[in-house]
Scaffold this motif. Structure first.
Motif, PDB file in Angstrom:
ATOM      1  N   ALA A  51       0.818  -1.214   0.000  1.00 57.50           N
ATOM      2  CA  ALA A  51       0.000   0.000   0.000  1.00 57.50           C
ATOM      3  C   ALA A  51       0.850   1.263   0.000  1.00 57.50           C
ATOM      4  O   ALA A  51       0.556   2.228  -0.718  1.00 57.50           O
ATOM      5  CB  ALA A  51      -0.935  -0.014   1.203  1.00 57.50           C
ATOM      6  N   ASN A  52       1.911   1.287   0.792  1.00 57.48           N
ATOM      7  CA  ASN A  52       2.772   2.467   0.839  1.00 57.48           C
ATOM      8  C   ASN A  52       3.450   2.719  -0.498  1.00 57.48           C
ATOM      9  O   ASN A  52       3.551   3.863  -0.955  1.00 57.48           O
ATOM     10  CB  ASN A  52       3.824   2.299   1.941  1.00 57.48           C
ATOM     11  N   ALA A  53       3.926   1.656  -1.136  1.00 60.22           N
ATOM     12  CA  ALA A  53       4.588   1.794  -2.428  1.00 60.22           C
ATOM     13  C   ALA A  53       3.604   2.222  -3.513  1.00 60.22           C
ATOM     14  O   ALA A  53       3.952   3.007  -4.406  1.00 60.22           O
ATOM     15  CB  ALA A  53       5.267   0.485  -2.814  1.00 60.22           C
ATOM     16  N   ARG A  54       2.357   1.719  -3.419  1.00 60.21           N
ATOM     17  CA  ARG A  54       1.345   2.140  -4.403  1.00 60.21           C
ATOM     18  C   ARG A  54       1.052   3.632  -4.263  1.00 60.21           C
ATOM     19  O   ARG A  54       0.899   4.335  -5.268  1.00 60.21           O
ATOM     20  CB  ARG A  54       0.064   1.319  -4.247  1.00 60.21           C
ATOM     21  N   ARG A  55       0.963   4.110  -3.028  1.00 66.41           N
ATOM     22  CA  ARG A  55       0.739   5.552  -2.829  1.00 66.41           C
ATOM     23  C   ARG A  55       1.927   6.365  -3.335  1.00 66.41           C
ATOM     24  O   ARG A  55       1.752   7.418  -3.967  1.00 66.41           O
ATOM     25  CB  ARG A  55       0.492   5.843  -1.352  1.00 66.41           C
ATOM     26  N   ALA A  56       3.131   5.877  -3.062  1.00 70.82           N
ATOM     27  CA  ALA A  56       4.326   6.575  -3.547  1.00 70.82           C
ATOM     28  C   ALA A  56       4.343   6.606  -5.066  1.00 70.82           C
ATOM     29  O   ALA A  56       4.664   7.630  -5.681  1.00 70.82           O
ATOM     30  CB  ALA A  56       5.584   5.888  -3.016  1.00 70.82           C
ATOM     31  N   ARG A  57       3.970   5.500  -5.680  1.00 70.55           N
ATOM     32  CA  ARG A  57       3.965   5.424  -7.142  1.00 70.55           C
ATOM     33  C   ARG A  57       2.953   6.405  -7.734  1.00 70.55           C
ATOM     34  O   ARG A  57       3.230   7.099  -8.721  1.00 70.55           O
ATOM     35  CB  ARG A  57       3.636   4.005  -7.592  1.00 70.55           C
ATOM     36  N   ALA A  58       1.772   6.456  -7.142  1.00 68.72           N
ATOM     37  CA  ALA A  58       0.744   7.375  -7.643  1.00 68.72           C
ATOM     38  C   ALA A  58       1.227   8.818  -7.572  1.00 68.72           C
ATOM     39  O   ALA A  58       0.983   9.620  -8.490  1.00 68.72           O
ATOM     40  CB  ALA A  58      -0.539   7.199  -6.841  1.00 68.72           C
ATOM     41  N   GLY A  59       1.920   9.153  -6.492  1.00 69.65           N
ATOM     42  CA  GLY A  59       2.449  10.507  -6.375  1.00 69.65           C
ATOM     43  C   GLY A  59       3.505  10.812  -7.408  1.00 69.65           C
ATOM     44  O   GLY A  59       3.540  11.909  -7.990  1.00 69.65           O
ATOM     45  N   LEU A  60       4.379   9.838  -7.686  1.00 69.77           N
ATOM     46  CA  LEU A  60       5.425  10.035  -8.683  1.00 69.77           C
ATOM     47  C   LEU A  60       4.827  10.223 -10.069  1.00 69.77           C
ATOM     48  O   LEU A  60       5.225  11.112 -10.832  1.00 69.77           O
ATOM     49  CB  LEU A  60       6.379   8.841  -8.689  1.00 69.77           C
ATOM     50  N   VAL A  61       3.868   9.375 -10.412  1.00 71.27           N
ATOM     51  CA  VAL A  61       3.264   9.443 -11.738  1.00 71.27           C
ATOM     52  C   VAL A  61       2.515  10.761 -11.931  1.00 71.27           C
ATOM     53  O   VAL A  61       2.552  11.369 -13.004  1.00 71.27           O
ATOM     54  CB  VAL A  61       2.322   8.241 -11.965  1.00 71.27           C
ATOM     55  N   ALA A  62       1.853  11.232 -10.875  1.00 75.39           N
ATOM     56  CA  ALA A  62       1.091  12.470 -10.973  1.00 75.39           C
ATOM     57  C   ALA A  62       1.984  13.673 -11.238  1.00 75.39           C
ATOM     58  O   ALA A  62       1.558  14.650 -11.850  1.00 75.39           O
ATOM     59  CB  ALA A  62       0.288  12.688  -9.689  1.00 75.39           C
TER      60      ALA A  62
END
Length: 275
Positions: A258-269
């Motif tokens: 979950a933490n990595a998915r949130r980090a990924r979403a922030g990077l992509v955005a």
């Protein structure tokens, strides 16, 4: 009237060339650098110098001493940067020494760099402190070229290449320093790896803060903001240590937590795509 054939768009135009990330870096983030290449026997086995930029944004220059320079940073082009550069290179080879390819236009379909260059040779980049590589040794310089050279040198962003890792470039913009590191890996896997590290608070390089990434010519370029006053020498060991962490994260094929998915979403955005 028959429609002029057009060049198809290529998302990753320098794929297949030795040193693909450095081709992208020289096209996008490095102000003054050169790298020697050689054409295949079919194209005369000619030595050519790939450059970041040339005077007046010329696509290519056949210097009076016979050296052919071809620029990656130009003002126009088609949907395939490899075809554009190859077209300028082939045109420059036919020029009389002391002449330049001053306009590029939009080339028709034809050979690409992957067809023209000897791919058994590497791509050895030299970063310069100025644009004196435009000139032949002992060349007589006209007023217009001298003015262009002086203006280019004055406005250049100081940039240096790291020695401990491939395709990573330190630069100073105003009072801030940054590290921009072009990477050849598949974008989805690369972003996953960055997200794993960012979520685990392992995305820093020493004291350098990971701030995101941009994409250029199909290659991802992560960016770190450095502590004020950080010199390139200060980054060598931390960058090598980061590479070890990054390669381990890249090899991890397990689902993101979950933490990595949130980090990924922030990077992509926050990502930016440059040509």
């Amino acid at each position: 009237m028959a429609k002029k054939p057009s060049v198809d768009f290529v998302l990753r135009p320098f794929a297949g060339l030795p040193g693909e990330p450095d081709w992208v870096a020289l096209r996008e983030v490095v102000p003054a650098a050169t790298a020697p290449v050689r054409t295949t026997a079919e194209y005369g086995s000619r030595d050519v110098v790939i450059a970041t930029v040339l005077p007046m944004a010329w696509p290519a220059l056949h210097r009076a001493d016979g050296v052919v320079l071809v620029a990656l940073q130009t003002n126009s082009g088609s949907g395939d940067a490899s075809r554009d550069v190859a077209a300028a290179l082939l045109e420059a080879l036919e020029l009389t020494p002391g002449s330049a390819v001053t306009t590029s236009g939009v080339p028709v379909p034809g050979p690409r760099l992957q067809d023209v260059l000897d791919l058994t040779l590497g791509f050895d980049v030299t970063v310069h402190e100025g644009f004196d590589f435009w000139l032949a040794p002992d060349a007589e310089v006209g007023a217009d070229l001298r003015e262009a050279l002086e203006q280019a040198n004055e406005s250049m962003v100081p940039t240096r290449q790291l020695a401990s890792v491939d395709s990573a470039y330190w630069c100073r913009m105003g009072e801030r320093e940054y590290l921009r590191w072009a990477m050849p890996h598949d974008e989805q896997l690369l972003v996953d790896a960055l997200a794993r590290l960012h979520a685990a608070r392992e995305s820093a390089i020493g004291a350098a803060k990971f701030v995101g990434y941009f994409r250029s010519s199909g290659v991802v370029v992560p960016v770190w903001e450095l502590a004020p006053g950080t010199a390139v020498e200060d980054l060598e060991q931390p960058a090598a240590e980061f590479r070890t962490r990054f390669e381990a994260a890249l090899a991890d094929t397990s689902p993101l937590d979950a933490n990595a998915r949130r980090a990924r979403a922030g990077l992509v955005a926050r990502q930016v795509t440059l040509r």
